[in-house]
Design an enzyme around this catalytic site. Structure first.
Site, PDB file in Angstrom:
ATOM      1  N   ASN A   1       0.453  -1.747  -0.145  1.00  0.00           N
ATOM      2  CA  ASN A   1       0.333   0.383   0.214  1.00  0.00           C
ATOM      3  C   ASN A   1       1.214   1.386  -0.093  1.00  0.00           C
ATOM      4  OD1 ASN A   1      -2.056  -2.038   0.101  1.00  0.00           O
ATOM      5  ND2 ASN A   1      -2.469  -0.984   2.297  1.00  0.00           N
TER       6      ASN A   1
ATOM      7  N   HIS B   1       5.778  -0.755  -3.025  1.00  0.00           N
ATOM      8  CA  HIS B   1       5.751  -0.226  -3.615  1.00  0.00           C
ATOM      9  C   HIS B   1       5.448   1.452  -3.677  1.00  0.00           C
ATOM     10  CE1 HIS B   1       3.301  -3.962  -5.511  1.00  0.00           C
ATOM     11  NE2 HIS B   1       4.418  -4.299  -5.836  1.00  0.00           N
TER      12      HIS B   1
ATOM     13  N   SER C   1      -4.566  -9.047  -3.531  1.00  0.00           N
ATOM     14  CA  SER C   1      -5.246 -10.596  -4.590  1.00  0.00           C
ATOM     15  C   SER C   1      -4.578 -10.863  -4.447  1.00  0.00           C
ATOM     16  CB  SER C   1      -6.028  -9.597  -5.481  1.00  0.00           C
ATOM     17  OG  SER C   1      -5.432  -8.632  -6.152  1.00  0.00           O
TER      18      SER C   1
ATOM     19  N   ASN D   1      -7.907 -13.012   4.152  1.00  0.00           N
ATOM     20  CA  ASN D   1      -8.820 -12.129   2.723  1.00  0.00           C
ATOM     21  C   ASN D   1     -10.500 -12.182   2.990  1.00  0.00           C
ATOM     22  OD1 ASN D   1      -9.590 -11.055   0.918  1.00  0.00           O
ATOM     23  ND2 ASN D   1      -7.207 -10.930  -0.211  1.00  0.00           N
TER      24      ASN D   1
HETATM   25  C1  BJW Z   1     -10.091  -7.035   2.589  1.00  0.00           C
HETATM   26  C2  BJW Z   1     -11.372  -6.316   2.734  1.00  0.00           C
HETATM   27  C3  BJW Z   1     -11.305  -6.422   3.726  1.00  0.00           C
HETATM   28  C4  BJW Z   1     -11.235  -6.322   0.268  1.00  0.00           C
HETATM   29  N1  BJW Z   1     -10.843  -7.500   4.232  1.00  0.00           N
HETATM   30  N2  BJW Z   1      -9.864  -8.318   2.465  1.00  0.00           N
HETATM   31  C5  BJW Z   1       2.712 -12.398 -15.777  1.00  0.00           C
HETATM   32  C6  BJW Z   1       3.488 -13.158 -15.011  1.00  0.00           C
HETATM   33  C7  BJW Z   1       3.794 -12.498 -13.872  1.00  0.00           C
HETATM   34  C8  BJW Z   1       4.379 -11.256 -13.546  1.00  0.00           C
HETATM   35  C9  BJW Z   1       4.401 -10.648 -14.616  1.00  0.00           C
HETATM   36  C10 BJW Z   1       3.527 -11.070 -15.829  1.00  0.00           C
HETATM   37  N3  BJW Z   1       3.772  -9.790 -16.715  1.00  0.00           N
HETATM   38  C11 BJW Z   1       4.236  -8.698 -15.514  1.00  0.00           C
HETATM   39  C12 BJW Z   1       4.294  -8.824 -14.881  1.00  0.00           C
HETATM   40  C13 BJW Z   1       4.524  -8.747 -13.566  1.00  0.00           C
HETATM   41  C14 BJW Z   1       3.894  -7.638 -13.562  1.00  0.00           C
HETATM   42  C15 BJW Z   1       2.994  -8.188 -12.645  1.00  0.00           C
HETATM   43  O1  BJW Z   1       2.546  -8.290 -11.324  1.00  0.00           O
HETATM   44  N4  BJW Z   1       1.415  -8.009 -13.380  1.00  0.00           N
HETATM   45  C16 BJW Z   1       0.509  -9.061 -13.750  1.00  0.00           C
HETATM   46  C17 BJW Z   1      -0.204  -7.923 -13.381  1.00  0.00           C
HETATM   47  C18 BJW Z   1       0.822 -10.575 -14.343  1.00  0.00           C
HETATM   48  N5  BJW Z   1       4.982  -6.542 -12.259  1.00  0.00           N
HETATM   49  C19 BJW Z   1       5.215  -5.608 -12.185  1.00  0.00           C
HETATM   50  O2  BJW Z   1       6.029  -5.116 -12.571  1.00  0.00           O
HETATM   51  C20 BJW Z   1       6.244  -5.466 -10.424  1.00  0.00           C
HETATM   52  N6  BJW Z   1       7.006  -5.159 -10.910  1.00  0.00           N
HETATM   53  C21 BJW Z   1       8.031  -6.042 -11.256  1.00  0.00           C
HETATM   54  O3  BJW Z   1       7.724  -7.159 -11.151  1.00  0.00           O
HETATM   55  O4  BJW Z   1       9.709  -6.092 -11.111  1.00  0.00           O
HETATM   56  C22 BJW Z   1      10.521  -6.691 -11.610  1.00  0.00           C
HETATM   57  C23 BJW Z   1      11.490  -7.351 -10.604  1.00  0.00           C
HETATM   58  C24 BJW Z   1      10.728  -7.938  -9.365  1.00  0.00           C
HETATM   59  C25 BJW Z   1      11.482  -8.630  -8.248  1.00  0.00           C
HETATM   60  C26 BJW Z   1      12.943  -8.105  -8.074  1.00  0.00           C
HETATM   61  C27 BJW Z   1      13.361  -7.476  -9.912  1.00  0.00           C
HETATM   62  C28 BJW Z   1      12.837  -7.631 -10.352  1.00  0.00           C
HETATM   63  C29 BJW Z   1       5.541  -3.963 -10.119  1.00  0.00           C
HETATM   64  C30 BJW Z   1       4.932  -4.448  -9.963  1.00  0.00           C
HETATM   65  C31 BJW Z   1       3.913  -2.607  -9.324  1.00  0.00           C
HETATM   66  C32 BJW Z   1       2.182  -2.563  -8.681  1.00  0.00           C
HETATM   67  N7  BJW Z   1       1.757  -1.297  -8.782  1.00  0.00           N
HETATM   68  C33 BJW Z   1       0.621  -0.930  -8.098  1.00  0.00           C
HETATM   69  C34 BJW Z   1      -0.132   0.517  -8.879  1.00  0.00           C
HETATM   70  C35 BJW Z   1       1.089   1.663  -8.268  1.00  0.00           C
HETATM   71  C36 BJW Z   1       0.405   1.845  -6.520  1.00  0.00           C
HETATM   72  C37 BJW Z   1      -0.845   2.127  -6.903  1.00  0.00           C
HETATM   73  O5  BJW Z   1      -0.672   3.608  -7.592  1.00  0.00           O
HETATM   74  O6  BJW Z   1      -0.903   2.683  -5.182  1.00  0.00           O
HETATM   75  O7  BJW Z   1       0.581  -1.307  -6.728  1.00  0.00           O
HETATM   76  S1  BJW Z   1      -1.038  -2.417  -9.466  1.00  0.00           S
HETATM   77  C38 BJW Z   1      -1.412  -2.206  -7.165  1.00  0.00           C
HETATM   78  O8  BJW Z   1      -2.185  -4.026  -7.335  1.00  0.00           O
HETATM   79  C39 BJW Z   1      -1.219  -1.257  -6.529  1.00  0.00           C
HETATM   80  C40 BJW Z   1      -0.957  -2.941  -5.555  1.00  0.00           C
HETATM   81  O9  BJW Z   1      -0.030  -2.534  -4.596  1.00  0.00           O
HETATM   82  C41 BJW Z   1      -1.349  -3.715  -6.365  1.00  0.00           C
HETATM   83  C42 BJW Z   1      -1.511  -4.915  -5.133  1.00  0.00           C
HETATM   84  O10 BJW Z   1      -2.666  -4.302  -5.339  1.00  0.00           O
HETATM   85  P1  BJW Z   1      -3.668  -5.218  -3.736  1.00  0.00           P
HETATM   86  O11 BJW Z   1      -2.655  -4.633  -2.490  1.00  0.00           O
HETATM   87  O12 BJW Z   1      -3.187  -6.988  -3.686  1.00  0.00           O
HETATM   88  O13 BJW Z   1      -5.005  -5.620  -4.328  1.00  0.00           O
HETATM   89  P2  BJW Z   1      -6.227  -5.991  -5.623  1.00  0.00           P
HETATM   90  O14 BJW Z   1      -7.422  -4.726  -4.970  1.00  0.00           O
HETATM   91  O15 BJW Z   1      -6.434  -6.615  -5.852  1.00  0.00           O
HETATM   92  O16 BJW Z   1      -7.125  -6.723  -3.494  1.00  0.00           O
HETATM   93  C43 BJW Z   1      -7.624  -6.352  -2.538  1.00  0.00           C
HETATM   94  C44 BJW Z   1      -7.870  -7.576  -2.419  1.00  0.00           C
HETATM   95  O17 BJW Z   1      -8.255  -7.211  -0.883  1.00  0.00           O
HETATM   96  C45 BJW Z   1      -8.152  -8.745  -2.346  1.00  0.00           C
HETATM   97  O18 BJW Z   1      -8.301 -10.170  -2.193  1.00  0.00           O
HETATM   98  C46 BJW Z   1      -9.813  -8.052  -1.859  1.00  0.00           C
HETATM   99  O19 BJW Z   1     -10.590  -9.581  -1.102  1.00  0.00           O
HETATM  100  C47 BJW Z   1      -9.332  -8.158   0.155  1.00  0.00           C
HETATM  101  N8  BJW Z   1     -10.440  -7.165   0.311  1.00  0.00           N
HETATM  102  N9  BJW Z   1     -11.324  -5.738   1.083  1.00  0.00           N
HETATM  103  C48 BJW Z   1      -9.514  -8.376   3.927  1.00  0.00           C
HETATM  104  N10 BJW Z   1     -12.437  -5.607   4.505  1.00  0.00           N
END
Ligand code: BJW
Length: 231
Positions: free
Chosen positions: A91, A108, A176, A199
């Site tokens: 976050n 992030h 997620s 979750n």
């Molecule tokens: C509740 C609740 C309640 C609700 N109680 N629970 C193909 C395969 C694999 C990987 C890749 C691929 N193609 C590209 C990639 C890599 C890519 C990636 O993962 N893409 C996927 C989409 C496939 N990743 C990257 O590019 C990352 N970098 C990278 O991999 O670099 C290479 C490297 C890595 C390591 C070492 C060396 C090199 C960078 C990722 C950057 C993500 N950025 C974001 C946006 C920026 C921040 C912002 O604007 O805020 O970050 S994306 C967005 O998603 C944000 C979040 O941090 C991130 C995760 O989301 P999160 O937190 O999981 O939220 P939600 O909405 O998805 O889920 C909410 C959850 O809460 C749900 O499960 C609900 O059930 C639950 N919930 N209410 C409890 N009350």
């Protein structure tokens, strides 16, 4: 478990009950914006005003939200836990910080920071940011949000993997499992480590966890902390 090494990963779900929208819910942040329009380096090059506006609005929204019982329970756990505890959050809000967590990594980035495109200084930035914003360190570089966008390398990865590889308990809360590398952390812990997902609904990687508890974070996290401190 008395002095076990803990790694706790949090995602947008832990801040949902504070009033911050998650990304992938039906009414989530990505409903109004295409990811590739606001959360990639290409988007920032193509339309910086849109990207600045997206993060300015989210930075402003932090003024009207407060940490909830889940953030507070994790801060209390850190304050009383006799072993090592690393809290890793995806976050970009400051709710863990405001709840009192200190051994905390924002993998992030952070809404209340900026990064100079010239000298790369990381800057505390609590107000709006735009194309005219200039770095106070080098006095000339433009400033971008200190946010890790898709295709960029998340922050503090060495420290995170080091802690994962040594941990006894890994807990993922409110994330997620869509986004890597965080979604793969559960695979990086030693085979002896206990793994637990908290979750509202099972994540995409739920099957990799030994135990899953379903429900809202404000109920599950305080209960988990109570259990842990009693065992
Ligand atoms: C509740 C609740 C309640 C609700 N109680 N629970 C193909 C395969 C694999 C990987 C890749 C691929 N193609 C590209 C990639 C890599 C890519 C990636 O993962 N893409 C996927 C989409 C496939 N990743 C990257 O590019 C990352 N970098 C990278 O991999 O670099 C290479 C490297 C890595 C390591 C070492 C060396 C090199 C960078 C990722 C950057 C993500 N950025 C974001 C946006 C920026 C921040 C912002 O604007 O805020 O970050 S994306 C967005 O998603 C944000 C979040 O941090 C991130 C995760 O989301 P999160 O937190 O999981 O939220 P939600 O909405 O998805 O889920 C909410 C959850 O809460 C749900 O499960 C609900 O059930 C639950 N919930 N209410 C409890 N009350």
């Amino acid at each position: 478990m008395a002095s076990a090494r803990l790694v706790i990963l949090t995602g947008a779900g832990i801040s949902a009950e504070s009033g911050l929208r998650t990304f992938r819910a039906a009414d989530g942040l990505w409903e109004e914006h295409r990811v590739e329009d606001v959360a990639t380096p290409e988007a920032f090059r193509r339309d910086p005003e849109l990207v600045y506006r997206f993060y300015n609005e989210r930075r402003r929204s932090l003024a009207s939200v407060e940490p909830n019982a889940a953030h507070r329970a994790l801060a209390q756990l850190e304050a009383t836990w006799p072993g090592e505890l690393l809290l890793v959050t995806q976050n970009v809000d400051d709710l863990h910080d405001r709840a009192g967590s200190r051994n905390l990594l924002h993998m992030h980035g952070e809404l209340k920071k900026g990064r100079c495109l010239g000298c790369e200084a990381i800057l505390v930035w609590e107000t709006d940011m735009d194309r005219a914003s200039r770095c106070p360190v080098c006095a000339q570089g433009r400033v971008r949000p200190h946010i890790v966008w898709f295709h960029e390398v998340p922050l503090d990865m060495d420290r995170i993997y080091d802690a994962l590889e040594r941990c006894d308990l890994f807990v993922a809360i409110g994330t997620s499992g869509h986004v890597y590398p965080a979604a793969g952390f559960v695979q990086a812990v030693p085979p002896r480590a206990r793994t637990l997902e908290l979750n509202l609904e099972p994540s995409l990687v739920a099957s990799a966890f030994q135990e899953i508890r379903q429900g809202p974070a404000t109920e599950l996290v305080p209960a988990f902390v109570r259990d842990l401190l009693e065992t």
